[in-house]
Write an enzyme that holds these catalytic residues in place. Sequence first.
Site, PDB file in Angstrom:
ATOM      1  N   GLY A  13      -4.383  -6.825   2.320  1.00  0.00           N
ATOM      2  CA  GLY A  13      -2.944  -6.238   2.200  1.00  0.00           C
ATOM      3  C   GLY A  13      -2.186  -6.626   3.407  1.00  0.00           C
ATOM      4  O   GLY A  13      -2.837  -7.261   4.298  1.00  0.00           O
ATOM      5  N   GLY A  14      -0.854  -5.827   3.456  1.00  0.00           N
ATOM      6  CA  GLY A  14      -0.104  -6.326   4.567  1.00  0.00           C
ATOM      7  C   GLY A  14      -0.558  -5.683   5.782  1.00  0.00           C
ATOM      8  O   GLY A  14      -0.681  -6.536   6.776  1.00  0.00           O
ATOM      9  N   ALA A  92      -7.677   1.039   2.481  1.00  0.00           N
ATOM     10  CA  ALA A  92      -7.213   0.596   0.962  1.00  0.00           C
ATOM     11  C   ALA A  92      -6.143   1.841   0.503  1.00  0.00           C
ATOM     12  O   ALA A  92      -6.763   3.214   0.629  1.00  0.00           O
ATOM     13  CB  ALA A  92      -8.340   0.538   0.035  1.00  0.00           C
ATOM     14  N   ILE A  94      -3.013   3.097  -2.592  1.00  0.00           N
ATOM     15  CA  ILE A  94      -1.802   2.650  -3.528  1.00  0.00           C
ATOM     16  C   ILE A  94      -0.724   3.798  -3.523  1.00  0.00           C
ATOM     17  O   ILE A  94      -0.975   4.948  -3.096  1.00  0.00           O
ATOM     18  CB  ILE A  94      -2.660   2.634  -4.782  1.00  0.00           C
ATOM     19  CG1 ILE A  94      -3.319   3.829  -5.317  1.00  0.00           C
ATOM     20  CG2 ILE A  94      -3.529   1.379  -5.006  1.00  0.00           C
ATOM     21  CD1 ILE A  94      -3.442   3.947  -6.714  1.00  0.00           C
ATOM     22  N   TYR A 156       0.732  10.953  -3.792  1.00  0.00           N
ATOM     23  CA  TYR A 156       0.359  10.226  -2.459  1.00  0.00           C
ATOM     24  C   TYR A 156       0.593  11.083  -1.432  1.00  0.00           C
ATOM     25  O   TYR A 156      -0.389  11.032  -0.334  1.00  0.00           O
ATOM     26  CB  TYR A 156       1.648   9.004  -2.370  1.00  0.00           C
ATOM     27  CG  TYR A 156       1.443   8.248  -1.131  1.00  0.00           C
ATOM     28  CD1 TYR A 156       0.498   7.220  -1.310  1.00  0.00           C
ATOM     29  CD2 TYR A 156       2.112   8.456  -0.082  1.00  0.00           C
ATOM     30  CE1 TYR A 156       0.665   6.092  -0.291  1.00  0.00           C
ATOM     31  CE2 TYR A 156       2.168   7.335   0.749  1.00  0.00           C
ATOM     32  CZ  TYR A 156       1.394   6.324   0.851  1.00  0.00           C
ATOM     33  OH  TYR A 156       1.057   5.645   1.618  1.00  0.00           O
ATOM     34  N   TYR A 188       7.619   3.174   8.113  1.00  0.00           N
ATOM     35  CA  TYR A 188       7.921   2.160   7.431  1.00  0.00           C
ATOM     36  C   TYR A 188       7.712   0.778   7.926  1.00  0.00           C
ATOM     37  O   TYR A 188       8.343   0.570   9.217  1.00  0.00           O
ATOM     38  CB  TYR A 188       9.390   2.389   7.052  1.00  0.00           C
ATOM     39  CG  TYR A 188       9.862   3.340   5.909  1.00  0.00           C
ATOM     40  CD1 TYR A 188       9.617   2.916   4.529  1.00  0.00           C
ATOM     41  CD2 TYR A 188       9.900   4.718   6.401  1.00  0.00           C
ATOM     42  CE1 TYR A 188       9.784   3.963   3.370  1.00  0.00           C
ATOM     43  CE2 TYR A 188      10.142   5.663   5.434  1.00  0.00           C
ATOM     44  CZ  TYR A 188       9.966   5.197   3.888  1.00  0.00           C
ATOM     45  OH  TYR A 188      10.495   6.145   3.099  1.00  0.00           O
TER      46      TYR A 188
END
Length: 249
Positions: A13-14, A92, A94, A156, A188
Amino acid sequence: MTHRIAVVTGAAGGLGTAMCKALVNQGRKVVGTHLPGTEFTAEAEQWQTDLREQGIDVAIYPLDVTDFAGCQAFVNTVEQDLGPIDILVNNAGITNDAPLKKMQPEQWNQVINVNLNSMFNMCRQVFEGMCERGFGRIVNVSSLNGEKGQFGQSNYAATKAGIYGFTKSIALEGARKGVTANSVSPGYIDTPMVRKVPEKVLTSIVDGIPVGRLGQPEDIARAVAYLTADDAGFVTGTNMSVNGGQYMS
Ligand code: NAD
């Protein structure tokens, strides 16, 4: 620098990619995990090849962090293939957003499973060995939104806030054994996920960040490299907010 083995979950991922690069540059043998399945496997292999072309060698293994037995099998395999795991970065994660009045139990459970149950599923496999060997570094990736809450992200934010209590508790359990546990809470960050946000919304997000820009994945990777360093043994049970000053706790 000791050639320690570091595992980064959700590596392709990023943020995971930047973490893998930083850990390789720190002299670690890095194992990145990717979600199993044909489509993801092909992507992960391409990811590994791209990194190799940049001189960054990362071993990749399939892993679903929601599967306790799968995590156990993964750790056994890595330890047989490469040796004991000294560094674990639980990265990890989501999102599956909805305001509470619309949130479905499946949405709630899925996010709890991937973001929070994974912490137990992975730490449970490596913690004892780390304590026995007298060295371990665990970094759990939380979020700004776990610190401050976020509209539409009750699931989340609950997982990311839960990470703090979990991390502090295992930090206490590992403190006399040379095992540290800390969390990193990105704000962010300039990743594909954040770049998908409409331009107007993104502008207002950046306006709310005191340093006046989005974070870069490398900003987070640097925090992970610091917290996993051999000589960071006095830093444990803490959270490092990397958010450009957007939220100061
Ligand atoms: P990403 O979506 O690019 O990467 C997440 C990775 O997790 C992916 O490789 C995905 O395949 C993997 N993954 C998902 N479910 C999995 C499962 N069940 N088992 C194993 N792997 C699984 O996200 P990212 O932006 O790189 O975020 C990485 C971490 O940082 C996450 O925990 C996220 O919550 C946190 N975070 C990101 C930001 C941001 O701005 N990008 C901000 C705050 C926190």
